[in-house]
Design an enzyme around this catalytic site. Structure first.
Site, PDB file in Angstrom:
ATOM      1  N   GLU A 190      -6.210  -7.926  -0.325  1.00 61.82           N
ATOM      2  CA  GLU A 190      -6.856  -7.638   0.956  1.00 61.82           C
ATOM      3  C   GLU A 190      -8.315  -7.288   0.697  1.00 61.82           C
ATOM      4  O   GLU A 190      -8.621  -6.503  -0.201  1.00 61.82           O
ATOM      5  CB  GLU A 190      -6.178  -6.478   1.695  1.00 61.82           C
TER       6      GLU A 190
ATOM      7  N   GLU B 230       0.778  -1.238   0.000  1.00 56.98           N
ATOM      8  CA  GLU B 230       0.000   0.000   0.000  1.00 56.98           C
ATOM      9  C   GLU B 230       0.812   1.292   0.000  1.00 56.98           C
ATOM     10  O   GLU B 230       0.567   2.183   0.830  1.00 56.98           O
ATOM     11  CB  GLU B 230      -0.974   0.006   1.183  1.00 56.98           C
TER      12      GLU B 230
END
EC number: 3.2.1.58
Length: 416
Positions: free
Chosen positions: A308, A211
């Site tokens: 995710e 991320e």
């Protein structure tokens, strides 16, 4: 691990625009020697909150340390080296064991993604972190081998923080790409790669960085350069290992043409509780949103794994937005609109949810499974928590809310 800022709305804009050109959804990477073909389907789970701590996954560790402990940096700084090492060693040795890996395999999954921070391999001056995680990562590789699981090693935290989230190790300003932080990250990545990529029967992929936050200020050009460096490191050590690349909170198709055909896999994350619009949806809206997201990622010219996602549709879980931070859902954070009540969902078991909540969660999970297997699969976040309904796969499976077998459907054809 998760998207925690209002700029998710910006990302949503990328996802709702139509594709300018049709791109085959099953574009193949080059022939590879790996023991897993990422042109196929990944079905797996993240081992979150274990070797990289997050307050909402294990709130007891942070609550016991006092108000100042809001991430792993401040936790270890507050406790001091000796006490922090004792607390974390106890956590590492008990939170995840070989039995967890056996349960994951028995549930029908083929992958685990294991987050690790740079501080586990590369201690920097004047930092409070403690090490010792690699012994447990070594164990995890062995457990995965015995269970027949493949492993994605995920560099989850970089020096300076690549996203400003507590899951990077240090919450606050993004300082990655400043000073020597990128070269330090490459060094940490290389250390992980040299240690684990030779075990290619199990470690079939490694993630360059979790991320990196482009909407939050990370340079996209700089990130692409970093990805090129990481790919070079992997090719030098084991050309058969796939490299997972985070989309950086951009659309996956915005990466089309970048390292296509080079054994890279795009990693995208999808959550529907960190944005004021998405959190306002009813269950039908959440199902449609997940299905639409699945169609969007089909526009990538590379394999895409949704690395995710969860069954949660609210941000009610204790500490989810940060330790001590309140919720959007109850109108206490980032807006003045109340969408609902967090009763029975702040902490506890899936068994504590109402029948309707369990039904809706099952619907949402099934829709996401179908949507993400339209491309190259998924990795649920996360396997285990101290009590976060919607996020705890082990608990969801035990209560019949996560499909078992994984192909079982109570709500078929939701994305048709």
């Amino acid at each position: 691990m998760i998207f925690k800022f209002s700029q998710k709305a910006l990302v949503a804009l990328y996802l709702v625009v139509g594709l300018a050109e049709a791109v085959p959804s099953k574009s193949r990477v080059v022939s590879r020697a790996s023991t897993f073909d990422y042109n196929g389907i990944v079905r797996g789970v993240n081992i979150g909150g274990w070797l990289v701590l997050e307050p909402w996954i294990t709130p007891s560790i942070f609550d016991n340390a006092g108000d100042a402990a809001v991430d792993e940096w401040t936790l270890t700084a507050t406790l001091g080296q000796d006490q922090a090492k004792a607390v974390l060693s106890q956590h590492w040795s008990t939170f995840i064991t070989q039995d967890d890996f056996q349960q994951i395999a028995q549930a029908g999954m083929n992958h685990v993604r294991i987050p690790i921070g740079y501080w586990a391999v590369s201690s920097l001056p004047d930092e409070p972190y403690v090490d010792g995680q690699l012994e447990y990562l070594d164990n995890a590789i062995s457990w995965a081998r015995e269970a027949g699981l493949k492993v994605v090693i995920d560099l989850h935290g970089a020096p300076g923080s690549q996203n400003g989230f507590d899951n990077s190790g240090r919450k606050g300003p993004i300082a990655w790409q400043q000073g020597d932080t990128v070269s330090q990250t490459v060094d940490a990545f290389r250390a992980l790669a040299e240690r684990y990529l030779p075990q290619s029967d199990v470690v079939t992929a490694i993630e360059a960085l979790n991320e990196p936050n482009i909407p939050g200020g990370v340079s996209e050009a700089g990130l692409r350069d970093y990805y090129n460096q990481i790919a070079d490191v992997v090719r030098q050590i084991d050309p058969g290992t796939s490299v997972f690349l985070s989309d950086g909170f951009l659309s996956t198709e915005s990466w089309n043409g970048f390292k296509t055909g080079e054994d890279v896999v795009m990693d995208t994350h999808h959550y529907e509780m960190f944005d004021n619009y998405l959190i306002s949806l009813d269950i039908d809206g959440h199902v449609k949103s997940a299905c639409d997201f699945g169609k969007q990622i089909e526009g990538s010219d590379k394999p895409v794994v949704v690395g995710e996602w969860s069954g949660a549709v609210t941000d009610c879980t204790k500490h989810l937005n940060g330790k001590g931070v309140s919720t959007r859902y109850q109108g206490e954070y980032a807006n003045n609109v109340k969408y609902g009540d967090c009763a029975n969902t702040t902490q506890g078991s899936v068994a504590d949810l109402s029948d309707q909540e369990r039904t809706d969660t099952r619907r949402f999970i099934e829709a996401q499974l179908d949507a993400y297997e339209g491309k190259n699969g998924w990795l649920f976040w996360t396997w285990k928590t101290e009590g976060a309904p919607g996020w705890d796969m082990q608990d969801l499976l035990a209560n019949g809310v996560f499909p078992s077998p994984l192909t079982d459907r109570q709500f078929p054809n939701q994305c048709a």
